[in-house]
Design an enzyme around this catalytic site. Structure first.
Site, PDB file in Angstrom:
ATOM      1  N   ASN A  28      -5.532  12.432   0.045  1.00 51.77           N
ATOM      2  CA  ASN A  28      -4.680  11.580   0.891  1.00 51.77           C
ATOM      3  C   ASN A  28      -5.594  10.838   1.866  1.00 51.77           C
ATOM      4  O   ASN A  28      -6.821  11.021   1.852  1.00 51.77           O
ATOM      5  CB  ASN A  28      -3.635  12.432   1.628  1.00 51.77           C
ATOM      6  CG  ASN A  28      -2.574  11.572   2.298  1.00 51.77           C
ATOM      7  OD1 ASN A  28      -1.978  10.715   1.656  1.00 51.77           O
ATOM      8  ND2 ASN A  28      -2.341  11.758   3.585  1.00 51.77           N
ATOM      9  N   LYS A  29      -5.002  10.014   2.691  1.00 50.47           N
ATOM     10  CA  LYS A  29      -5.766   9.169   3.620  1.00 50.47           C
ATOM     11  C   LYS A  29      -6.825   9.971   4.364  1.00 50.47           C
ATOM     12  O   LYS A  29      -6.561  11.088   4.820  1.00 50.47           O
ATOM     13  CB  LYS A  29      -4.776   8.524   4.605  1.00 50.47           C
ATOM     14  CG  LYS A  29      -5.381   7.600   5.627  1.00 50.47           C
ATOM     15  CD  LYS A  29      -6.234   6.496   5.015  1.00 50.47           C
ATOM     16  CE  LYS A  29      -5.512   5.668   3.983  1.00 50.47           C
ATOM     17  NZ  LYS A  29      -6.421   4.805   3.181  1.00 50.47           N
ATOM     18  N   ARG A  80      -7.118  -0.323  -7.225  1.00 44.52           N
ATOM     19  CA  ARG A  80      -7.353   0.795  -6.307  1.00 44.52           C
ATOM     20  C   ARG A  80      -7.485   2.081  -7.121  1.00 44.52           C
ATOM     21  O   ARG A  80      -6.622   2.384  -7.946  1.00 44.52           O
ATOM     22  CB  ARG A  80      -6.205   0.912  -5.286  1.00 44.52           C
ATOM     23  CG  ARG A  80      -6.081  -0.340  -4.409  1.00 44.52           C
ATOM     24  CD  ARG A  80      -5.330  -0.083  -3.150  1.00 44.52           C
ATOM     25  NE  ARG A  80      -6.056   0.800  -2.252  1.00 44.52           N
ATOM     26  CZ  ARG A  80      -5.511   1.346  -1.162  1.00 44.52           C
ATOM     27  NH1 ARG A  80      -4.246   1.100  -0.866  1.00 44.52           N
ATOM     28  NH2 ARG A  80      -6.219   2.139  -0.381  1.00 44.52           N
ATOM     29  N   ARG A 107       0.877  -1.180   0.000  1.00 47.69           N
ATOM     30  CA  ARG A 107       0.000   0.000   0.000  1.00 47.69           C
ATOM     31  C   ARG A 107       0.911   1.226   0.000  1.00 47.69           C
ATOM     32  O   ARG A 107       2.126   1.114   0.111  1.00 47.69           O
ATOM     33  CB  ARG A 107      -0.948  -0.025   1.206  1.00 47.69           C
ATOM     34  CG  ARG A 107      -0.239  -0.492   2.461  1.00 47.69           C
ATOM     35  CD  ARG A 107      -0.706   0.157   3.681  1.00 47.69           C
ATOM     36  NE  ARG A 107      -0.564   1.580   3.610  1.00 47.69           N
ATOM     37  CZ  ARG A 107       0.584   2.227   3.776  1.00 47.69           C
ATOM     38  NH1 ARG A 107       1.710   1.590   4.035  1.00 47.69           N
ATOM     39  NH2 ARG A 107       0.639   3.544   3.698  1.00 47.69           N
ATOM     40  N   GLY A 108       0.274   2.407  -0.113  1.00 48.67           N
ATOM     41  CA  GLY A 108       1.055   3.625  -0.270  1.00 48.67           C
ATOM     42  C   GLY A 108       1.252   3.862  -1.762  1.00 48.67           C
ATOM     43  O   GLY A 108       1.653   2.951  -2.494  1.00 48.67           O
ATOM     44  N   ALA A 109       0.956   5.084  -2.200  1.00 49.52           N
ATOM     45  CA  ALA A 109       0.875   5.354  -3.639  1.00 49.52           C
ATOM     46  C   ALA A 109       2.123   4.920  -4.423  1.00 49.52           C
ATOM     47  O   ALA A 109       2.005   4.210  -5.425  1.00 49.52           O
ATOM     48  CB  ALA A 109       0.561   6.841  -3.848  1.00 49.52           C
ATOM     49  N   ASP A 142      -1.965  10.793  -2.353  1.00 49.03           N
ATOM     50  CA  ASP A 142      -2.314   9.745  -3.322  1.00 49.03           C
ATOM     51  C   ASP A 142      -2.566  10.321  -4.700  1.00 49.03           C
ATOM     52  O   ASP A 142      -2.455   9.621  -5.707  1.00 49.03           O
ATOM     53  CB  ASP A 142      -3.524   8.956  -2.836  1.00 49.03           C
ATOM     54  CG  ASP A 142      -3.122   8.103  -1.647  1.00 49.03           C
ATOM     55  OD1 ASP A 142      -3.142   8.632  -0.519  1.00 49.03           O
ATOM     56  OD2 ASP A 142      -2.710   6.949  -1.866  1.00 49.03           O
TER      57      ASP A 142
END
Ligand code: MRU
Length: 365
Positions: A254-255, A93, A56-58, A244
């Protein structure tokens, strides 16, 4: 800036072995309880790893998708297979634009080639994407370090930085984005302490604490809702998050929860920075309204993970199966709340003009 370490050994989050047609990733669904490396050797496994957030994480999503495409071409690299693999990986995603960026770059590289040449070229291009990620994040770290070193610490000579989610080493191939400046500042001798926001429902903040601990950076975990209080009490010198997707006008996805931190920063005169590399910018996206927000499975909220009384990793239901929940995974922070963007090319205003100056060669809308 030295590479990141696990137990003192320089380590990247993704290892590729083109000869054996396999990559190895850290299964982030098992951290921080267990450190497990996972072998990924098919398109389906790569798509699952991204969709289920084993990676995970862009930036790491982008690099993994590139390798997933290389894995997909084993034995069949015809146009139809290439299209199918891009479609499968691209559907995993929706918000992190690094995924779409990496797949578009891979397709652009591979399409003109004869099918027999494509598999080897795919491994090489995926490796180039991974190497560029490392170099970009290292540069973000240096620019961000200079910025942090210029901030006046409000308390006892220690700079208190708050972050949200995990935009560190684990979210990239190496160094991280939001945490790269923190690591660089720490390594250069600045006294830094990090407030780590837990980041419900998936608790990526716990990944952040794990990697900060590996690197020896002092930190404290808080529940997400404590951020406003700490900012109001002037116990935070700066907030840095990752992104992101950054739209052409500087709005940032973002999150989920990032926006509330930016609002609280604005109300309390605390700078709010977003650190991101070029592949996270989407110049075809006019503003934050146009960014797709991923809605994830409600069980992420209904369940919690931890250790049971015997110390075994386990899952508990905190809501009954089927209880009505909403689980948007990201939010949008308007550019006006962002003090500056930290990129591999330097620090820039989060504005259309700022992005044009930063990336003049990109096609801006
Ligand atoms: O859902 P996740 O864990 O993939 O979300 C990650 C984030 O929101 C990060 O802040 C972002 O991808 C930047 S990572 C360098």
């Amino acid at each position: 800036m030295p590479a990141m370490k696990i137990d003192g050994t320089p380590t990247r989050t993704l290892r590729a072995d083109p000869e054996r047609r396999v990559i190895e990733i850290i299964d982030q669904t098992r951290l921080p309880l267990e450190l497990c490396w996972l072998r990924v050797d098919t398109l389906a496994a790569a798509a699952r790893a991204i969709g289920e957030m084993q990676v995970r994480g862009a930036p790491l999503i982008g690099a993994t998708a590139a390798y997933g495409l290389a894995l997909a071409l084993a034995g069949d690299a015809a146009d139809a297979r290439l299209d199918e693999a891009v479609a499968i990986l691209g559907a995993t995603r929706p918000t992190a634009v690094n995924l779409r960026w990496a797949l578009a770059r891979m397709r652009q590289k591979l399409s003109p080639l004869a099918p027999a040449q494509r598999e080897a070229a795919a491994w090489a291009e995926a490796a180039a994407i991974a190497e560029e990620d490392v170099a970009q994040n290292r540069a973000i770290g240096e620019h961000g370090r200079e910025l942090l070193c210029r901030l006046p610490p409000r308390r006892a000579g220690v700079l208190h930085v708050m972050t949200h989610c995990n935009a560190g080493w684990l979210a990239t191939v190496d160094y991280g984005t939001a945490l790269a400046p923190v690591y660089a500042a720490h390594d250069s001798g600045l006294a830094v302490h990090v407030w780590v926001s837990e980041t419900r429902p998936r608790n990526q903040g716990l990944l952040t604490t794990w990697e900060l601990a590996q690197h020896g950076v002092p930190h404290t975990v808080i529940v997400d809702n404590a951020a406003g209080l700490l900012l109001r009490q002037q116990r935070v010198d700066a907030v840095i998050t990752g992104a992101d997707r950054i739209a052409a006008n500087g709005d940032v996805a973002n999150k989920v929860g990032t926006y509330l931190k930016a609002l609280a920063c604005a109300d309390n005169g605390v700078p709010f920075y977003v650190a991101a590399p070029r592949p996270t910018f989407d110049f075809a996206c006019p503003d934050g309204e146009a960014i797709p927000i991923e809605e994830r499975d409600g069980d992420e909220l209904r369940q919690i993970q931890g250790r049971d009384a015997a110390g075994r990793p386990s899952t508990l239901w905190q809501l009954p199966p089927g209880a009505a929940v909403g689980n948007p995974a990201f939010d949008v922070t308007p550019a006006r709340l962002i003090t500056a963007l930290i990129t591999e090319r330097g620090v820039s205003p989060a504005s259309r003009a700022g992005l044009r100056t930063l990336y003049p060669e990109a096609g801006h809308d």
